[in-house]
Motif scaffolding. Structure first.
Motif, mmCIF file in Angstrom:
data_model
loop_
_atom_site.group_PDB
_atom_site.id
_atom_site.type_symbol
_atom_site.label_atom_id
_atom_site.label_comp_id
_atom_site.label_asym_id
_atom_site.label_seq_id
_atom_site.Cartn_x
_atom_site.Cartn_y
_atom_site.Cartn_z
ATOM 1 N N UNK A 25 0.991 -1.179 -0.150
ATOM 2 C CA UNK A 25 0.171 0.118 0.131
ATOM 3 C C UNK A 25 0.814 1.356 0.151
ATOM 4 N N UNK A 26 0.478 2.406 -0.593
ATOM 5 C CA UNK A 26 1.540 3.517 -0.781
ATOM 6 C C UNK A 26 0.817 4.353 0.376
ATOM 7 N N UNK A 27 1.995 5.014 1.082
ATOM 8 C CA UNK A 27 1.570 6.090 2.164
ATOM 9 C C UNK A 27 2.377 7.376 1.636
ATOM 10 N N UNK A 28 1.330 8.413 1.913
ATOM 11 C CA UNK A 28 1.723 9.867 1.581
ATOM 12 C C UNK A 28 1.943 10.406 2.716
ATOM 13 N N UNK A 29 2.952 11.493 2.958
ATOM 14 C CA UNK A 29 3.146 12.055 4.252
ATOM 15 C C UNK A 29 2.414 13.394 4.058
ATOM 16 N N UNK A 30 1.333 13.635 5.136
ATOM 17 C CA UNK A 30 0.656 14.882 5.185
ATOM 18 C C UNK A 30 1.452 15.738 6.047
ATOM 19 N N UNK A 31 1.178 17.149 5.773
ATOM 20 C CA UNK A 31 1.587 18.092 6.838
ATOM 21 C C UNK A 31 3.148 17.669 6.933
ATOM 22 N N UNK A 32 4.215 17.902 5.854
ATOM 23 C CA UNK A 32 5.428 17.332 6.195
ATOM 24 C C UNK A 32 6.219 18.355 6.859
ATOM 25 N N UNK A 33 5.726 19.755 7.117
ATOM 26 C CA UNK A 33 6.262 20.729 7.996
ATOM 27 C C UNK A 33 6.128 20.236 9.376
ATOM 28 N N UNK A 34 5.638 19.421 9.771
ATOM 29 C CA UNK A 34 5.318 18.920 11.261
ATOM 30 C C UNK A 34 6.629 17.942 11.551
ATOM 31 N N UNK A 35 7.512 17.720 10.530
ATOM 32 C CA UNK A 35 8.508 16.665 10.943
ATOM 33 C C UNK A 35 9.872 17.267 10.507
ATOM 34 N N UNK A 36 10.647 16.423 11.095
ATOM 35 C CA UNK A 36 12.347 16.750 10.860
ATOM 36 C C UNK A 36 12.766 16.172 9.702
ATOM 37 N N UNK A 37 14.032 16.142 9.378
ATOM 38 C CA UNK A 37 14.342 15.555 8.178
ATOM 39 C C UNK A 37 14.284 14.203 8.121
ATOM 40 N N UNK A 38 14.204 13.366 9.471
ATOM 41 C CA UNK A 38 14.186 11.933 9.499
ATOM 42 C C UNK A 38 13.015 11.830 10.399
ATOM 43 N N UNK A 39 12.160 10.634 9.795
ATOM 44 C CA UNK A 39 10.892 10.260 10.529
ATOM 45 C C UNK A 39 10.768 8.894 10.821
ATOM 46 N N UNK A 40 10.813 8.684 12.142
ATOM 47 C CA UNK A 40 10.515 7.356 12.687
ATOM 48 C C UNK A 40 9.327 6.664 11.911
ATOM 49 N N UNK A 41 9.393 5.707 11.432
ATOM 50 C CA UNK A 41 8.328 5.060 10.742
ATOM 51 C C UNK A 41 8.076 3.871 11.104
ATOM 52 N N UNK A 42 7.028 3.400 11.750
ATOM 53 C CA UNK A 42 6.721 1.910 12.210
ATOM 54 C C UNK A 42 5.310 1.577 11.557
ATOM 55 N N UNK A 43 5.349 0.312 11.171
ATOM 56 C CA UNK A 43 4.358 -0.366 10.450
ATOM 57 C C UNK A 43 3.802 -1.554 11.297
ATOM 58 N N UNK A 44 2.713 -1.674 11.951
ATOM 59 C CA UNK A 44 2.142 -2.898 12.705
ATOM 60 C C UNK A 44 1.076 -3.399 11.776
ATOM 61 N N UNK A 45 0.958 -4.951 12.023
ATOM 62 C CA UNK A 45 -0.109 -5.642 11.403
ATOM 63 C C UNK A 45 -0.609 -6.645 12.305
#
Length: 298
Positions: free
Chosen positions: A220-240
């Motif tokens: 599945x694709x995942x788009x980043x909304x409101x990128x201004x809320x984040x720094x250069x690196x974003x901790x990304x975790x996917x749970x199923x």
């Protein structure tokens, strides 16, 4: 040494010292004198064949030619030797019996791996076949214990398709064993369990049984909304959480550069006739939650 001779006047034969001489070089003179020769041949390790070891009549003795005369010689046959038979590819027990019949000592058995001769059979002997040896010689039988069995480590096949698992087993000199469930073609299934387990040390060429789960894997694709809320690196975790086990696990956890978004979340498992709940966290905050249903997937 008294030289043997036959005096025409006296008609006498003077016996020589024959010890150490070659029997065949002396016998003609004795027979010409009508002396009966008695031969006693024995094995002797220290002399050549045909060497006279002893005589029954003392040197210097005289034979009258008018009567019956005889002399007995003990003659060397040389060292006693026996020929090693060719015992290759014969059962070791038969080879031992054959050698015990011709030798004064029991053969010694040494085990070796062989790619040619089956286990329990003779590879060769030492001394080699057809060599002549003394009966007290120790003969070595080289006994096959079959091919050398090498070992390998069972790879982890979890999540692999049938073709992927087969290729990985081949790389480790292992074979595919039974497939479960038995009534299903592995098709698009993935390995859920294996026997022997991953990491075990086993003999090469053994079979590994594979247990498949028939799960669809989707992206599945995942788009980043409101990128201004984040720094250069974003901790990304996917749970199923899958409906077949109702257990939650993490399938993706990385520090992703903001510039890499949008991203694809790959290999999301959806169990057969079930569903999977997917949660995506950015910097530990839940940003997306969806349900993927087996029946709605292509």
């Amino acid at each position: 040494v008294i030289v043997s001779s036959m005096s025409p006047e006296a008609q006498k034969f003077v016996v020589k010292n024959y010890e150490g001489k070659n029997f065949y070089e002396e016998v003609e003179e004795l027979r010409n004198a009508n002396i009966d020769i008695i031969e006693n041949w024995i094995f002797d390790d220290d002399t050549d064949p045909g060497t006279i070891l002893s005589q029954s009549v003392e040197p210097g003795s005289e034979f009258k030619m008018s009567g019956y005369n005889s002399i007995e010689f003990t003659i060397s046959k040389g060292p006693e030797l026996v020929e090693i038979p060719d015992l290759s590819n014969k059962p070791v027990i038969e080879a031992e019996i054959a050698l015990k019949q011709i030798l004064k000592t029991s053969p010694r058995v040494v085990e070796e791996h062989s790619e040619i001769y089956p286990a329990g059979y003779v590879i060769t002997t030492y001394p080699r076949p057809y060599e002549k040896v003394k009966p007290e010689t120790e003969v070595i039988i080289y006994k096959s214990i079959g091919p050398e069995i090498k070992q390998t480590t069972v790879p982890d096949l979890t999540g692999k398709t049938y073709s992927e698992a087969q290729a990985l087993l081949y790389e480790h000199n292992l074979k595919v064993g039974a497939l479960y469930p038995e009534d299903r073609d592995p098709g698009n299934g993935r390995v859920a369990k294996q026997e022997p387990a991953a990491g075990e040390t086993v003999n090469q060429e053994i079979a590994v049984d594979l247990y498949f789960e028939f799960t669809k894997y989707v992206s599945i694709p995942f788009k980043l909304n409101n990128p201004e809320l984040y720094g250069d690196k974003i901790k990304t975790v996917v749970q199923v959480t899958t409906s077949d086990t109702n257990q939650t696990r993490i399938i993706f956890e990385e520090q992703v550069s903001k510039s890499d978004f949008p991203i694809n979340i790959d290999d999301i498992p959806v169990p057969e006739n079930g569903n999977t709940k997917v949660r995506i966290f950015l910097d530990d905050l839940l940003r997306m939650e969806i349900n993927l249903d087996w029946a709605s997937l292509p």
